[in-house]
Design an enzyme around this catalytic site. Structure first.
Site, PDB file in Angstrom:
ATOM      1  N   MET A  30       0.845  -1.201   0.000  1.00 16.41           N
ATOM      2  CA  MET A  30       0.000   0.000   0.000  1.00 16.41           C
ATOM      3  C   MET A  30       0.881   1.252   0.000  1.00 16.41           C
ATOM      4  SD  MET A  30      -3.414  -0.980   2.100  1.00 16.41           S
ATOM      5  CE  MET A  30      -2.785  -0.776   3.728  1.00 16.41           C
ATOM      6  N   HIS A  37       9.691  -3.611   2.941  1.00 17.35           N
ATOM      7  CA  HIS A  37       9.227  -3.831   1.568  1.00 17.35           C
ATOM      8  C   HIS A  37      10.418  -4.097   0.639  1.00 17.35           C
ATOM      9  CE1 HIS A  37       5.854  -1.148   3.085  1.00 17.35           C
ATOM     10  NE2 HIS A  37       5.200  -2.214   2.674  1.00 17.35           N
ATOM     11  N   GLN A  61     -10.211  -2.487   2.916  1.00 16.04           N
ATOM     12  CA  GLN A  61      -9.671  -3.217   4.070  1.00 16.04           C
ATOM     13  C   GLN A  61      -9.557  -2.342   5.315  1.00 16.04           C
ATOM     14  OE1 GLN A  61      -5.780  -4.012   1.950  1.00 16.04           O
ATOM     15  NE2 GLN A  61      -4.949  -3.806   4.003  1.00 16.04           N
ATOM     16  N   ARG A 189       3.143   2.679   9.046  1.00  9.72           N
ATOM     17  CA  ARG A 189       2.494   3.507  10.068  1.00  9.72           C
ATOM     18  C   ARG A 189       3.507   4.243  10.946  1.00  9.72           C
ATOM     19  NH1 ARG A 189      -1.762  -0.227   9.386  1.00  9.72           N
ATOM     20  NH2 ARG A 189      -3.744   0.874   9.248  1.00  9.72           N
TER      21      ARG A 189
HETATM   22  O1  PAF Z   1       0.020  -5.575   3.945  1.00 10.88           O
HETATM   23  C1  PAF Z   1      -0.420  -4.706   3.157  1.00 10.88           C
HETATM   24  O2  PAF Z   1       0.232  -3.693   2.855  1.00 10.88           O
HETATM   25  C2  PAF Z   1      -1.797  -4.905   2.567  1.00 10.88           C
HETATM   26  O3  PAF Z   1      -2.657  -5.504   3.474  1.00 10.88           O
HETATM   27  C3  PAF Z   1      -1.800  -5.653   1.225  1.00 10.88           C
HETATM   28  C4  PAF Z   1      -1.327  -7.076   1.384  1.00 10.88           C
HETATM   29  C5  PAF Z   1      -0.899  -4.923   0.232  1.00 10.88           C
HETATM   30  C6  PAF Z   1      -3.219  -5.668   0.647  1.00 10.88           C
HETATM   31  O4  PAF Z   1      -3.700  -4.386   0.431  1.00 10.88           O
END
Ligand code: PAF
Length: 282
Positions: A30, A37, A61, A189
């Site tokens: 996201m 990442h 979500q 976050r």
């Molecule tokens: O972990 C995240 O950043 C999100 O939950 C994901 C897996 C990209 C789905 O939107």
């Protein structure tokens, strides 16, 4: 790095990649990318021939609209990090592109008890939204391998279950949590925390480490309770400090000295909700 926003264009490029028999790895995100990442992209690059990353802040979500509104967006910096990590393609879709028929759910994912505990209990509907978007992304990207971070321990289990049901040929690769030197788990976050709060947030890691150091066979209730109190004392509003079987996520309140146990924590520092986990035995 190729950057695409349209599904049709992405599919055209991937068709060409696959016709050259290249193996593809996919990292869904996201955005607000960090070293965690980057480690997923690095692993995808190592294991496969073509690494694809998506950045899409998925509205379905977020059970709390304010959390969605405040989700950090750092697209320029993200592109820079991805290029440096050697990512081959970035998919950057709009909400319309992802959900042309609207945000409502067309599929209900049967996740069993996993969606009723921990994050599932505190964020109702969250895992249905996560499955909805990753299901859609896997349909679009059709990768050989899907890379996820262990920091979202329960999400990894949920997505493995979803992928096993709908995309059995996709291999799910779970990568270790990346931490700051002081132990704080990397998280998008964290970008919402001040420097002082980031220091305070190390308490999550310290609490998990405390559980790991102090777990002994027998009743686990007091250990979880003491750990939770430590967080309250350090200024957190605690959603849960729980212990579970690391393979099934069945919550446990006693330990036989052999079972592999994971400790999971979710707590607010001001209005920022942070989660973390650690294998504490076995
Ligand atoms: O972990 C995240 O950043 C999100 O939950 C994901 C897996 C990209 C789905 O939107």
């Amino acid at each position: 790095m190729i950057i695409v926003k349209a599904i049709a264009e992405l599919k055209k490029i991937l068709f060409d990649v696959k016709s050259r028999r290249l193996i593809t790895g996919f990292v869904p995100t996201m955005g607000a990318l960090h070293s965690g990442h980057v480690s997923l992209i690095t692993k995808a690059k190592k294991d496969t021939d073509f690494a694809v990353c998506s950045i899409f802040v998925n509205p379905t979500q977020f059970n709390d609209p304010a959390d969605f509104e405040k989700y950090p967006v750092t697209i320029e910096a993200d592109i820079y990090l991805l290029e440096n990590a050697g990512c081959d393609m970035l998919f950057l879709p709009t909400v319309k592109e992802m959900y042309p028929e609207g945000l409502q759910h067309h599929l209900h994912f049967d996740l069993g008890f996993i969606e009723t505990i921990l994050e599932g209990e505190y964020r109702p509907g969250h895992f249905q939204g996560v499955c909805q978007v990753v299901h859609r992304l896997l349909e679009i990207v059709t990768p050989h391998k899907l890379y996820l971070g262990q920091k979202d321990f329960q999400q990894c289990m949920v997505l493995k279950k979803m992928a096993d049901s709908y995309f059995p040929l996709v291999e799910v690769v779970v990568c270790a949590t990346v931490r700051e030197l002081n132990g704080l788990a990397m998280s998008s976050r964290n970008k919402r925390l001040t420097q002082a709060e980031r220091q305070q947030a190390v308490a999550l890691f310290n609490t998990l480490a405390y559980i790991k150091e102090n777990i002994v066979p027998g009743d686990l209730h007091n250990l979880a309770q003491t750990a939770s109190q430590q967080l309250v004392y350090r200024g957190f509003k605690v959603d849960y400090v729980s212990l579970a079987n690391a393979d099934t996520l069945q919550l446990v309140d006693s330990w036989d000295g052999k079972e592999k146990i994971v400790a999971l924590v979710a707590a607010f520092l001001k209005d920022v909700r942070l989660i973390d986990n650690m294998i504490v035995s076995g």
